[in-house]
Design a protein around this motif. Structure first.
Motif, PDB file in Angstrom:
ATOM      1  N   ALA A  39      19.975  63.682  14.769  1.00 15.03           N
ATOM      2  CA  ALA A  39      18.535  62.552  14.090  1.00 15.03           C
ATOM      3  C   ALA A  39      18.381  61.731  14.211  1.00 15.03           C
ATOM      4  O   ALA A  39      17.378  60.820  14.555  1.00 15.03           O
ATOM      5  N   ILE A  40      20.016  60.815  13.292  1.00 15.95           N
ATOM      6  CA  ILE A  40      19.457  59.402  13.880  1.00 15.95           C
ATOM      7  C   ILE A  40      19.005  59.293  15.129  1.00 15.95           C
ATOM      8  O   ILE A  40      18.171  58.024  14.962  1.00 15.95           O
ATOM      9  N   GLN A  41      19.833  59.532  16.334  1.00 20.75           N
ATOM     10  CA  GLN A  41      19.710  59.312  17.366  1.00 20.75           C
ATOM     11  C   GLN A  41      18.445  58.794  17.782  1.00 20.75           C
ATOM     12  O   GLN A  41      17.087  58.111  18.700  1.00 20.75           O
ATOM     13  N   PHE A  42      17.541  60.377  17.587  1.00 22.92           N
ATOM     14  CA  PHE A  42      15.998  61.055  18.266  1.00 22.92           C
ATOM     15  C   PHE A  42      15.128  59.547  17.540  1.00 22.92           C
ATOM     16  O   PHE A  42      14.409  59.736  17.999  1.00 22.92           O
ATOM     17  N   LEU A  43      15.044  59.219  15.950  1.00 24.38           N
ATOM     18  CA  LEU A  43      15.081  58.422  14.807  1.00 24.38           C
ATOM     19  C   LEU A  43      14.615  56.568  15.786  1.00 24.38           C
ATOM     20  O   LEU A  43      13.516  56.320  16.376  1.00 24.38           O
ATOM     21  N   THR A  44      16.107  56.669  16.667  1.00 20.93           N
ATOM     22  CA  THR A  44      16.024  55.272  16.993  1.00 20.93           C
ATOM     23  C   THR A  44      14.650  55.431  18.612  1.00 20.93           C
ATOM     24  O   THR A  44      14.311  54.132  18.640  1.00 20.93           O
ATOM     25  N   PHE A  45      15.304  56.802  18.831  1.00 15.75           N
ATOM     26  CA  PHE A  45      14.528  55.977  21.029  1.00 15.75           C
ATOM     27  C   PHE A  45      13.329  56.723  19.938  1.00 15.75           C
ATOM     28  O   PHE A  45      12.308  55.732  21.033  1.00 15.75           O
ATOM     29  N   SER A  46      12.553  57.144  19.235  1.00 20.24           N
ATOM     30  CA  SER A  46      11.199  57.239  18.797  1.00 20.24           C
ATOM     31  C   SER A  46      10.427  56.296  18.499  1.00 20.24           C
ATOM     32  O   SER A  46       9.575  56.008  18.501  1.00 20.24           O
ATOM     33  N   SER A  47      11.350  55.035  17.653  1.00 20.78           N
ATOM     34  CA  SER A  47      10.807  54.208  17.278  1.00 20.78           C
ATOM     35  C   SER A  47      10.557  52.923  19.045  1.00 20.78           C
ATOM     36  O   SER A  47       9.045  52.117  18.970  1.00 20.78           O
ATOM     37  N   PHE A  48      11.198  53.165  20.174  1.00 13.44           N
ATOM     38  CA  PHE A  48      10.548  52.750  20.764  1.00 13.44           C
ATOM     39  C   PHE A  48       9.508  53.173  21.571  1.00 13.44           C
ATOM     40  O   PHE A  48       8.154  52.441  21.799  1.00 13.44           O
ATOM     41  N   VAL A  49       9.297  54.743  21.634  1.00 13.56           N
ATOM     42  CA  VAL A  49       8.037  54.570  22.138  1.00 13.56           C
ATOM     43  C   VAL A  49       6.870  54.580  20.891  1.00 13.56           C
ATOM     44  O   VAL A  49       5.631  54.517  21.637  1.00 13.56           O
ATOM     45  N   GLY A  50       7.711  55.499  19.679  1.00  9.97           N
ATOM     46  CA  GLY A  50       6.560  54.991  19.038  1.00  9.97           C
ATOM     47  C   GLY A  50       5.775  53.449  18.580  1.00  9.97           C
ATOM     48  O   GLY A  50       4.434  53.372  18.288  1.00  9.97           O
TER      49      GLY A  50
ATOM     50  N   GLY B 172      16.603  66.709   8.990  1.00 11.26           N
ATOM     51  CA  GLY B 172      15.124  67.554   8.641  1.00 11.26           C
ATOM     52  C   GLY B 172      14.392  66.491   9.211  1.00 11.26           C
ATOM     53  O   GLY B 172      13.163  65.689   9.168  1.00 11.26           O
ATOM     54  N   ALA B 173      14.310  65.550   7.827  1.00 13.96           N
ATOM     55  CA  ALA B 173      13.864  64.484   7.134  1.00 13.96           C
ATOM     56  C   ALA B 173      14.016  63.293   7.721  1.00 13.96           C
ATOM     57  O   ALA B 173      13.008  62.849   8.495  1.00 13.96           O
ATOM     58  N   ILE B 174      14.420  62.929   8.963  1.00 12.68           N
ATOM     59  CA  ILE B 174      15.214  61.929  10.098  1.00 12.68           C
ATOM     60  C   ILE B 174      13.919  62.126  11.429  1.00 12.68           C
ATOM     61  O   ILE B 174      13.179  62.000  11.476  1.00 12.68           O
ATOM     62  N   THR B 175      14.182  63.369  10.905  1.00  9.15           N
ATOM     63  CA  THR B 175      13.739  64.834  12.189  1.00  9.15           C
ATOM     64  C   THR B 175      12.264  64.278  12.269  1.00  9.15           C
ATOM     65  O   THR B 175      11.662  64.258  13.107  1.00  9.15           O
ATOM     66  N   ALA B 176      11.543  64.566  11.202  1.00 13.19           N
ATOM     67  CA  ALA B 176      10.044  64.479  10.374  1.00 13.19           C
ATOM     68  C   ALA B 176       9.675  63.133  11.383  1.00 13.19           C
ATOM     69  O   ALA B 176       8.966  62.644  11.993  1.00 13.19           O
ATOM     70  N   VAL B 177      10.391  62.419  10.317  1.00 16.53           N
ATOM     71  CA  VAL B 177       9.877  60.529  11.239  1.00 16.53           C
ATOM     72  C   VAL B 177      10.066  60.045  12.230  1.00 16.53           C
ATOM     73  O   VAL B 177       8.828  59.916  13.554  1.00 16.53           O
ATOM     74  N   ALA B 178      10.897  60.679  12.941  1.00 14.46           N
ATOM     75  CA  ALA B 178      11.213  60.749  14.398  1.00 14.46           C
ATOM     76  C   ALA B 178       9.980  61.421  15.511  1.00 14.46           C
ATOM     77  O   ALA B 178       9.637  60.273  16.308  1.00 14.46           O
ATOM     78  N   ILE B 179       9.794  62.908  14.724  1.00 10.32           N
ATOM     79  CA  ILE B 179       8.940  62.884  15.011  1.00 10.32           C
ATOM     80  C   ILE B 179       6.858  62.486  15.323  1.00 10.32           C
ATOM     81  O   ILE B 179       6.414  62.137  16.483  1.00 10.32           O
ATOM     82  N   PHE B 180       6.907  62.556  14.133  1.00  9.93           N
ATOM     83  CA  PHE B 180       5.810  61.348  13.739  1.00  9.93           C
ATOM     84  C   PHE B 180       5.598  60.190  14.785  1.00  9.93           C
ATOM     85  O   PHE B 180       4.986  59.916  15.419  1.00  9.93           O
ATOM     86  N   PHE B 181       6.567  59.795  14.985  1.00  4.05           N
ATOM     87  CA  PHE B 181       6.728  58.093  16.221  1.00  4.05           C
ATOM     88  C   PHE B 181       6.547  58.501  17.294  1.00  4.05           C
ATOM     89  O   PHE B 181       5.756  57.617  17.848  1.00  4.05           O
ATOM     90  N   PHE B 182       7.487  58.874  17.622  1.00  6.51           N
ATOM     91  CA  PHE B 182       6.587  59.826  18.609  1.00  6.51           C
ATOM     92  C   PHE B 182       5.049  60.194  19.353  1.00  6.51           C
ATOM     93  O   PHE B 182       4.807  59.784  20.033  1.00  6.51           O
ATOM     94  N   LEU B 183       4.910  60.346  18.533  1.00  7.28           N
ATOM     95  CA  LEU B 183       2.739  60.922  18.333  1.00  7.28           C
ATOM     96  C   LEU B 183       2.300  60.324  18.003  1.00  7.28           C
ATOM     97  O   LEU B 183       0.744  59.986  18.295  1.00  7.28           O
ATOM     98  N   LEU B 184       3.385  58.580  17.643  1.00  7.06           N
ATOM     99  CA  LEU B 184       1.795  57.709  17.584  1.00  7.06           C
ATOM    100  C   LEU B 184       0.909  57.104  18.604  1.00  7.06           C
ATOM    101  O   LEU B 184       0.015  57.184  18.020  1.00  7.06           O
ATOM    102  N   PRO B 185       1.188  57.053  19.673  1.00  7.30           N
ATOM    103  CA  PRO B 185       0.222  56.246  21.061  1.00  7.30           C
ATOM    104  C   PRO B 185      -0.174  57.615  20.653  1.00  7.30           C
ATOM    105  O   PRO B 185      -1.491  57.076  20.997  1.00  7.30           O
ATOM    106  N   ALA B 186      -0.341  59.000  20.360  1.00  8.37           N
ATOM    107  CA  ALA B 186      -1.303  59.861  21.056  1.00  8.37           C
ATOM    108  C   ALA B 186      -2.361  59.940  19.557  1.00  8.37           C
ATOM    109  O   ALA B 186      -3.400  60.517  20.259  1.00  8.37           O
ATOM    110  N   ILE B 187      -1.759  59.631  18.170  1.00  3.30           N
ATOM    111  CA  ILE B 187      -2.788  59.823  16.775  1.00  3.30           C
ATOM    112  C   ILE B 187      -3.413  58.587  17.165  1.00  3.30           C
ATOM    113  O   ILE B 187      -4.816  58.161  16.972  1.00  3.30           O
TER     114      ILE B 187
END
Lengths: 506, 159
Positions: A148-159, A471-486
């Motif tokens: 989940a931490i890894q996922f968060l790291t990469f989502s921050s690049f996209v978002g 779960g908490a970390i993944t939720a933030v990561a998903i939010f970051f991934f969606l950020l460019p769309a939102i």
């Protein structure tokens, strides 16, 4: 109780011999950090055999000082040449290099070293007082939290990266694909080698970094008709003091970077994602995000603080749990065993003078380090005055040596050249390079965490959502991934103009 | 720029296809002990192909028509790139031929580049081409104990 032990440690660390060893270690480490490809882990590994005859405390002081030196040294080439000496100094190039090009290399280096020191110091204080508590938290981290931490790291690049999200994603994917080339350590099968023996050992991130950033940058600079010559640097006590006057303004960035760095420091490879994350956050919270990437001091403060906080924090799981938080710590752990010490919690009980001597040496080592690098900045700045036609081949030669040294193989020098061309093309087309390198570094770890998590859940992805921390970390990561769309939709809703495209950070 | 964008996106999609092919060979499902070897690469490749298609369409719709690189700006790039390739070939050419080793190749490369691009004085060229490889030799071979590819000259000196 902590203070008492620390005093005991200082009695060990402040002997003339150990202080001298710290100075030697930092000098060697800085040189190693400056040379691309010769990282802290390499340097520690090379010096390890020389320490077998030393007392363990002096030996670990030499190796950790080398590590602090490498952490400091990585910033020097990042600022002066846009070549990160270490992966965690990649983010320092984004603003450090533009500042140097504008003639403020002294200011940039002072900011970098000071931030390094602040980040490191923050982590050392925390290690001293909160080691047992934090070790307990880190113990609860299983594969799902790790992934989940890894996922968060990469989502921050996209978002939060600010560029084309699709291209950021493409860079991440390419990095992961390159990382999966070679032997699959879980099943022992060869992946993506297509019968070529040279591909069996895969792609090393050091070679990729040297090619993408080192060679690629040279190509890009000559195309733009720029020479390496930076402005003459006025680097003296005054520049240092003037920079120090500005720095307290960024206290929020210092605190944020230190906390991110310390938190990320537990896990392997933590310093690099910490530096990128801290940079992304600093940009996000800045009043002038458009100035990032063009020579903003805050863009140096953020990654350097986080990288050093993480680099120091990486020592914590090594001494408390016997789990190395960084490749360099892993090599040191090997040394511990060779010196006849048992890594892990028992070290505090059995060898208090070793543990507390090590912790005390973190204080002395970093104080000596920051003073030394600041004092030698004019020497490093003088490198800028070497003519272009000499400097280019010199950099290429050192890059080639660094690439070759990783595996002692010629093919890596060719990879360096290929990565150089890829870096040039990608930079021109706005594909960010940093996430590619990071994915290459973390690829194996991320994949193993994913596979272990899936084994735990028997193939269900819900494991990343149902465990509380993951779960908490993944939720933030998903939010970051969606950020460019939102974001565009949100702006329209609020009646704001569409955002201007942010400058790319690589 | 648009053409380059389209080409790179197509190359990336192709890369995804290659990965997909290998992943299928390795198995992308659930093995005896968890996910098979091809599982992770498979999903990476599928996503990469999707993302490349997205970039391709983006470039098709709104790619700038500006040229990726003009002929006169490509020249300095090649002027850097080709000598580097020459340096690598001199060090150790692919195939059965033995090279000159890294240090001697570095001497030729540095000297050639200084003279050709920098038009430095011959004396400076010769001096630096000798001093720099010798210093790097001592730093890496002696101090850091990292062996570099060596050739006949080092042989002759007994290394």
């Amino acid at each position: 109780m902590g203070l008492e032990n620390l005093l005991l440690g200082f009695q060990v660390a402040i002997t003339p011999t150990n202080l001298f060893i710290a100075v030697v270690g930092i000098t060697l480490g800085t040189i190693i950090g400056v040379l691309p490809g010769l990282g802290g882990a390499n340097g520690v590994a090379i010096l390890l055999p020389l320490t077998f005859t030393m007392p363990p405390t002096s030996a670990i002081i030499l190796l950790t000082s080398l590590y602090w030196g490498a952490l400091f040294g990585g910033a020097i080439t990042s600022v002066l040449f846009n070549i990160p000496g270490e992966p965690w100094s990649v983010a320092t190039t984004f603003d450090g290099y533009p500042l140097a090009r504008q003639g403020h290399s002294g200011q940039a280096l002072t900011a970098a070293f000071t931030s390094s020191f602040v980040g490191a110091f923050f982590s050392i204080v925390l290690i001293t007082f909160f080691a047992p508590i934090l070790a307990e938290i880190a113990l609860k981290f299983g594969p799902p939290e790790f992934f989940a931490i890894q996922f968060l790291t990469f989502s921050s690049f996209v978002g939060l990266g600010g560029g084309n999200p699709l291209k950021s994603l493409a860079s991440i994917l390419i990095g992961f694909i390159l990382a999966s080339v070679g032997l699959d350590i879980v099943t022992g099968q060869l992946r993506l080698t297509f019968g070529f023996t040279d591909l069996m050992k895969g792609f090393d991130f050091i070679v990729a970094v040297i090619g993408l950033f080192g060679i690629g940058e040279i190509l890009l600079s000559v195309e733009e008709g720029l020479k390496f010559q930076g402005a003459r640097t006025a680097m003296n006590l005054r520049v240092v003091l003037d920079t120090w006057k500005i720095l307290p303004r960024y206290y929020r960035t210092f605190i944020r970077g230190s906390v991110i760095g310390f938190w990320m420091g537990f896990k392997p490879g933590g310093a690099t994602p910490a530096s990128f994350m801290s940079y992304a956050f600093a940009k996000r919270f800045s009043k002038n995000p458009e100035r990032f990437g063009k020579g903003e001091i805050e863009g140096i403060v953020a990654p350097e603080t986080a990288a050093h906080a993480a680099g120091v924090a990486a020592m914590l799981p090594m001494i408390t749990l016997g789990i190395p938080g960084s490749p360099t710590a892993a090599v040191m752990l090997g040394g511990l065993i060779i010196w006849g010490l048992q890594p892990g919690p028992m070290l505090f009980v059995d060898n208090p003078e070793f543990v507390w001597g090590l912790i005390a040496s973190m204080y002395t080592g970093n104080v000596i380090g920051v003073l030394m690098v600041l004092a030698f900045v004019p020497f490093f700045a003088a490198i800028l005055r070497i003519p272009f036609a000499i400097l280019t081949p010199l950099i290429v030669i050192v890059c080639a040596i660094g690439s070759y040294a990783v595996h002692n193989s010629m093919i890596d020098i060719w990879y360096m050249l290929i990565f150089g061309v890829v870096g040039y093309v990608f930079k021109k087309l706005d594909y960010p390079l940093a996430p590619l390198v990071l994915a290459l570094v973390l690829g194996d770890l991320a994949e193993n965490a994913l596979r272990q998590s899936l084994i735990m859940s028997q193939g269900s992805l819900t494991i990343f959502l149902t465990r509380p921390i993951a779960g908490a970390i993944t939720a933030v990561a998903i939010f970051f991934f969606l950020l460019p769309a939102i974001t565009p939709w949100w702006r329209r809703l609020r009646g704001l103009p569409a955002a201007a495209p942010a400058p790319r950070e690589t | 720029m648009r053409l380059a964008d389209l080409v790179v996106a197509a190359v990336l999609a192709l890369l995804g296809g290659v990965v997909l092919y290998d992943a299928a060979r390795l198995g992308v499902g659930w093995g005896l002990e968890g996910p098979q070897s091809g599982f992770f690469p498979f999903w990476l490749a599928v996503t990469l192909i999707g993302v490349s298609l997205g970039v391709f369409l983006q470039a098709l719709v709104r790619g700038p028509a500006k040229a990726f690189v003009t002929r006169e700006r490509l020249r300095p790039v090649l002027k850097v790139l080709l000598p580097v390739a020459g340096f690598i070939v001199l060090t150790d050419p692919p195939g059965p031929l033995t090279g000159l080793g890294l240090y001697v190749a570095a001497a030729f490369y540095l000297g050639f580049y200084m003279r050709w691009v920098g038009r430095h004085d011959w004396r400076a060229v010769v001096a630096l081409s000798i001093v720099v490889p010798v210093i790097t030799f001592f730093i890496f071979e002696k101090w850091f104990l990292v062996p570099m590819p060596k050739g006949p000259v080092e042989d002759w000196f007994g290394y």
